[in-house]
Design an enzyme around this catalytic site. Structure first.
Site, PDB file in Angstrom:
ATOM      1  N   HIS A 194       0.810  -1.225   0.000  1.00 37.90           N
ATOM      2  CA  HIS A 194       0.000   0.000   0.000  1.00 37.90           C
ATOM      3  C   HIS A 194       0.844   1.277   0.000  1.00 37.90           C
ATOM      4  CE1 HIS A 194      -3.430  -2.564   0.661  1.00 37.90           C
ATOM      5  NE2 HIS A 194      -2.922  -3.034   1.787  1.00 37.90           N
TER       6      HIS A 194
ATOM      7  N   ILE B  95      -1.677   0.116  -3.952  1.00 35.13           N
ATOM      8  CA  ILE B  95      -3.136   0.077  -3.966  1.00 35.13           C
ATOM      9  C   ILE B  95      -3.706   0.504  -2.618  1.00 35.13           C
ATOM     10  CG2 ILE B  95      -3.230  -1.708  -5.733  1.00 35.13           C
ATOM     11  CD1 ILE B  95      -3.756  -3.753  -3.477  1.00 35.13           C
TER      12      ILE B  95
ATOM     13  N   GLY C 126      -8.396  -2.472   1.159  1.00 32.12           N
ATOM     14  CA  GLY C 126      -9.806  -2.781   0.987  1.00 32.12           C
ATOM     15  C   GLY C 126     -10.647  -2.255   2.134  1.00 32.12           C
TER      16      GLY C 126
END
Length: 325
Positions: A208, A223, A226
């Site tokens: 991340h 990314i 979630g």
């Protein structure tokens, strides 16, 4: 019962009963108002939001903790999976994917507190291309009262094909999206630094933040977590149906479908089904559904919710962090 070879000559079947009996170490979690505020910033709360100060200012008369914060005390237990007895399944952290999440809030979350979490393996499922670990975590307050229940559904790539069952009654089911148009829709752009901020709430996975690690995993750049995307969606639902009062949230369920890149715009579509709000979230820029099968159970007051209409189902934009480009 020891692990057994698959009847098809495939990978060794895990000893599920041994995994279920494994005792995870208890995980302590202490937090204060600053912890809750940092989390709120990490999931996109802004001082420009109508109810923003209720999550960002400890001096607010209605200062409260976001309901999705309830996952934070339990997430340390995921680290325990790396060293846990999974009945013979080999754990490779680089092959671990967070598939689904269920959160049940049994008591209102205080704005500071001391918690202890106790984890257990509820089941192991064979999905062919991987194994699914159903990890359940009970969280208790300082008085010893159970206040939060979390269920993490973890997919381990490459560990399936051992001839095990394909489903589990232990897994909390997702919700089907109604066939009608969404009753309400909210859009909000994430910040390019959203993941860098959210990771300060405890998930330090380098995928991340580190471009090289993200590249090795097949991504063009780091990314978004979630659970960060989930935090955005939960806020959208609470603002739309509960006047931003997080204390009305009882349970949350979601499936993580695809990754989000920091800076992308999230659109949460919502459908009211009684006291359950079904939702799904997509990335506006590419149309990818990133959160699916989601729902929030809440104490919804009809006085705060307008009857769905063309006006109420139109897209509403949510204030975004001032730091985004």
């Amino acid at each position: 019962m020891a692990a057994q070879k698959s009847g098809r000559g495939g990978p060794t079947a895990p000893d599920i009963e041994a995994a279920k009996s494994y005792r995870f170490p208890e995980e302590a979690f202490h937090y204060d108002a600053d912890t809750a505020i940092l989390y709120a910033l990490g999931v996109g709360v802004s001082t420009q939001n109508e109810n923003g100060l209720n999550y960002l200012y400890e001096g607010s008369d209605d200062f409260m903790v976001l309901p999705s914060f309830a996952v934070i005390p339990a997430q340390k237990s995921l680290v325990g999976l790396i060293t846990a007895n999974l009945g013979g399944i080999q754990m490779d952290p680089t092959r671990l994917l967070h598939g689904e999440q269920y959160i049940e809030i049994l008591k209102p979350l205080p704005t500071s507190g001391k918690f202890v979490s106790k984890a257990r393996i509820a089941d192991i499922v064979d999905k062919g291309s991987g194994a699914v670990i159903v990890l359940e975590v009970d969280t208790f307050d300082a008085a010893g009262q159970r206040c939060i229940f979390n269920q993490f559904v973890i997919f381990i790539v490459g560990s399936g094909g051992f001839g095990g069952k394909r489903s589990s009654d232990a897994m909390r089911p997702t919700a089907a999206v109604p066939s009608r148009a969404p009753d309400k829709t909210v859009r909000q752009q994430t910040s390019v630094d959203q993941a860098a901020l959210y990771r300060l709430s405890g998930d330090k996975n380098p995928i991340h933040i580190n471009p090289q690690i993200a590249g090795l995993a097949g991504f063009s750049r780091p990314i978004l977590h979630g659970l960060c995307s989930l935090g955005f969606a939960v806020r959208h639902v609470m603002d739309a149906y509960c006047d931003g009062d997080s204390r009305k949230c009882k349970a949350i369920k979601v499936r993580f479908a695809k990754p989000v890149l920091p800076g992308e715009t999230l659109q949460t579509d919502m459908w009211r089904e009684g006291n359950r709000i079904v939702f799904q979230t997509k990335v506006v820029e590419n149309g990818n559904i990133v959160l699916s099968g989601g729902y929030i159970d809440a104490a919804i007051s009809d006085a705060l919710v307008a009857t769905p209409s063309a006006a109420s189902s139109s897209v509403r934009s949510c204030c975004t962090p001032h730091s985004q480009p």
